[in-house]
Design a protein around this motif. Sequence first.
Motif, PDB file in Angstrom:
ATOM      1  N   TYR A 594       0.827  -1.359  -0.063  1.00 20.46           N
ATOM      2  CA  TYR A 594      -0.146  -0.055   0.049  1.00 20.46           C
ATOM      3  C   TYR A 594       0.766   1.268   0.009  1.00 20.46           C
ATOM      4  N   SER A 623     -10.948   3.092  -5.651  1.00 23.21           N
ATOM      5  CA  SER A 623     -11.052   2.201  -4.782  1.00 23.21           C
ATOM      6  C   SER A 623      -9.937   1.978  -3.974  1.00 23.21           C
ATOM      7  N   TRP A 626     -10.345   4.265  -0.573  1.00 25.45           N
ATOM      8  CA  TRP A 626     -11.560   3.897   0.360  1.00 25.45           C
ATOM      9  C   TRP A 626     -10.803   2.646   0.908  1.00 25.45           C
ATOM     10  N   ASP A 627     -10.230   1.772   0.243  1.00 30.57           N
ATOM     11  CA  ASP A 627     -10.089   0.495   1.081  1.00 30.57           C
ATOM     12  C   ASP A 627      -8.799   0.897   2.120  1.00 30.57           C
ATOM     13  N   GLN A 628      -7.685   1.724   1.659  1.00 31.70           N
ATOM     14  CA  GLN A 628      -6.826   2.064   2.884  1.00 31.70           C
ATOM     15  C   GLN A 628      -7.374   2.708   3.902  1.00 31.70           C
ATOM     16  N   LYS A 631      -8.967   0.562   6.224  1.00 30.67           N
ATOM     17  CA  LYS A 631      -7.689  -0.226   7.187  1.00 30.67           C
ATOM     18  C   LYS A 631      -6.878   0.545   7.913  1.00 30.67           C
TER      19      LYS A 631
END
Length: 1006
Positions: A594, A623, A626-628, A631
């Motif tokens: 990441y 995408s 938002w995923d990071q 997390k």
Amino acid sequence: MKNKIQKFSKGNFRIPRPEVVFEETNLVLIIGEGEVFRGSFSIRSNNDSAIRGLIYPSSFRVHLKDSGFDGNPARVEFTYDGKGLPPGHVEEGKFTVVCTGGEYELSFTAIVEKPYVTTAYGKVQNTEDFKKLAIKDYSEAARLFRSRDFYSILKYENERIFYLYDNMRKWSLGEQALEEFLVGVKLKECIFLTLPGEGMLFEDIDQSTKGVLTLTKNTWGYMLVRIETEGAFLKASKAEITTEDFVGNTYEVEYYVRPEYLHGGRNYGALRFITPYETLVYEVEVLQNQEYDENHHVPELLTAQVVKEYIGYVAGRMELKTWVDSAIEKLLSIRKIEPQSEMYQLVQAHVYIIGNRMEEAKWILENYNYNRFAIGKDPLTNCYYLFLTALIRGNRAHTERVLDEIGKTYLRHQDSWMLLYMLLQLDQRYKNPYKRLEVLEQQYEFEVHDVLFYLEAYLCYHEKPTLLKKLGQFETHVLNFATKHRLISKEVALYVANIASQQKEFRPDLFRILERLYKLYSETMILNTICTLLIKGNKAEQRYFVWYQRAMDEGLRIARLYEYYMITLNENTFRGALPRTILLYFMHGNALDYKKAAFLYANLLTYGNDEELYLGYREQMVSFTWDQLMKRHITEHLKILYKRFCAADEMDEGRMEAMRDICYSYEITTKVQNMKCVVVIERDGEVRQRVPYSEDEGAIIRLYDKESRVVWESMDGRYYTDSIVYDTKRLFYEPKFLEMCRNFADAAGRQEQGEEVVTTLESIREKGISFFDEKEVFRLASAAVREENYREDAFLLYLCFEMFVRDQYDKVTLMYLANYYCGATRDMKRLWNVALEYGIPVYKLGERIITQMVFSENLFREEKIFEDYYMSGNAYFRLKQAYLAFVSREYVIRGRSIDGCVFRIIAQECDEKEELTDVCKIALLDYYAGRDYPADLEPVLHQVLREMCEKQLILPSYMKYKAEWLREVQLFDKAMIFYQASEARCSFSIRERHRRGSPSAISLRC
């Protein structure tokens, strides 16, 4: 009380009034938390008269065993209910004593004491007391610290202190834990040690010698100190000490210098003092046998320089003559240091031979003392001599004899590289590089590491590169030598690169060789081999980035090159746009971690100006962002993505929670080594974060408020509070996102609030009025009175009166108080006045006031109250008679000033033929004597005057009435003598002198 009023109503005032004395004028009630205090006080009379009365406490928490008392002395027992009150609570109150001796107030102070633990040194109630105990006796403090009783000491301390101890009980309760606790709650500073200097020097030690150094600590407390020695000649008297071993703030450390472990020259050692917070080093140096020759390594050093320069000559970097002159100069210096060494003499001759200076070499060899029969004693030197003679003579027969002699010696000493070297130089068979290399490889099995050995091996490859068919251990060592000394040719370098590219795995030694080769010859083939091997070895460290970057610049096509370019790139120091080939390669997806992916996207957003490229990336960037976010990852490059793509209208509850966590994320680092993880004690005392710590990257924690506490855990299991210095850096502080999170929390009704206590009668009874808002308490009291339909309740009555004192009242509470309240006369009179203004019937309250004042014989400005009570039509006749009798007596005997309304009431009672004591009528006549009075009072006064004269109750003031009234009662022509005595019984005599005759006397008693 009724008995006294009845007597007063009949004019009986012969009731002795006690002289009241209180043994204590202020009561101090020390109450334990949640306890009920039991106490008492005494009332006595100085004139032996019994005391009767009632007591009204000002606090609802005070409960009397009996509200009334009787006796001399009289003991009043009471309790104070401290349940629900926090330690430190102080209430100032009073007992109102209404008795036959008057009305009095006895003040009291109720103090709720904090919980405490009793030790050998007294009470310990708080952390400050605990600190004093630790200074006096650390062991006693440690025992208390380990006991669960310690919770009671911390119960009312700051919550951060309580939660720290609560968690420390789960970790450790040893002396070191106590030290950390004291430092963490700011009761003391961390202990640090100081050495007296940097070290000590000893000279010529011939027996075991003791040394002493003084350790100094900066403050009190407990700390374990481990003592380690560096150097076999040093020995410490103790391996461990604690601060308890210190005398005051100092401790003398004893150590010993042992001569049996010393060598000649300088001996270096050190004492290491290892504490949980630091490591101190005290250096010890011993100079032993100062006559020792410190130049004993010079021959070895000069010899190494000669060989190194010879390699430079072979590589073509130095002329032969220059090398020979330099070598001869160094060898002459060596022979001056070691004049008896035959070997250096022969080496000098060998140098002359290499430099084609045969005459000098012959002269040296002719002067050499050779003994052919001593060859077995020193075979190497003698063979070396024979070898040199063979080189000079060049005679075939002599050379064969020398080869035979050296060969026989080599068979006995096959591990001797020097003998093999002589054979290689003389034997014609070894002129073939293949044969020579074969023998050298066999010699390598004897672990030969001589520089000239590797030189000879490399010269074989230099002469014929095709001999290099593999990259085994021998070949690698030879190539490593050749690249290190820059001997290798371009042809050999490319040949090595070709073979290395066929290797199936990465080898660090081979990488070093290739790295040197590329520095010598920047060939694409070598660079391709290097990058291929690095990728095969999965080398993703940043130090390899330079190779991947060179491959990118060269445009090499290597599988996974772009991935490793990004993996090894240092995103924190990289500046500028990424190569377009990289952006195009990753446009359709990537498997980067990441941090690298965030850098890739942030670089595109920052430096990219290609709209088509941006549109190709946008979907995966959104995408990814938002995923990071979910997390909870945060880096400098993720900040750019969050600011760009996290819009308020796309944030749901989960994303808001994640954004909140990121906004309160901190990077924490420390210079203290051996830290395992970082523990965060939250505001509520829970540990929800235990983050592993890396010395390279630190740790990322979330601190939501200032009440959170950071605790460090070390590799050895110790926990450190504020004793460790650390740095924190907020990773993402954006007011826009903070405001967004707050607004979302408000809208969802989840704003963090403290637990509120609902205002009820029970909660007020438990915590007291001061804990709540006065207006809320008043509204509750007023509503409760109505709900209870004005039914009497002791606590509700107390509550209403307390609100009245604080000017919080209405008609409901005033009526409730007027009906039921009993207390100090002053308080009831104030209540009467306010209630009267509100138009509330106050005759019941007035009756209680008059009753209490008559009973205590303590009247003051009560006439209007009595008048209202009398005019209400509900006056109790006994109370009315008692009051009128008492105030009339006070008026007649003590001359008390009384409002005229009282006399109008007496006149009305007389007119209505009500039963009154004579003192009321006497007071009535005395008051209106000489005054103007209404016409309707004239018949009443006239009738009363006749009654009093008939009873011979005559006062001089009667003489002020009308003459006809006085003639009627036969007082007109009379003279009166008036005398007022202070005692109830008195006697006096009147002497009268007549105009004629002797005087006469009249004696009277009363």
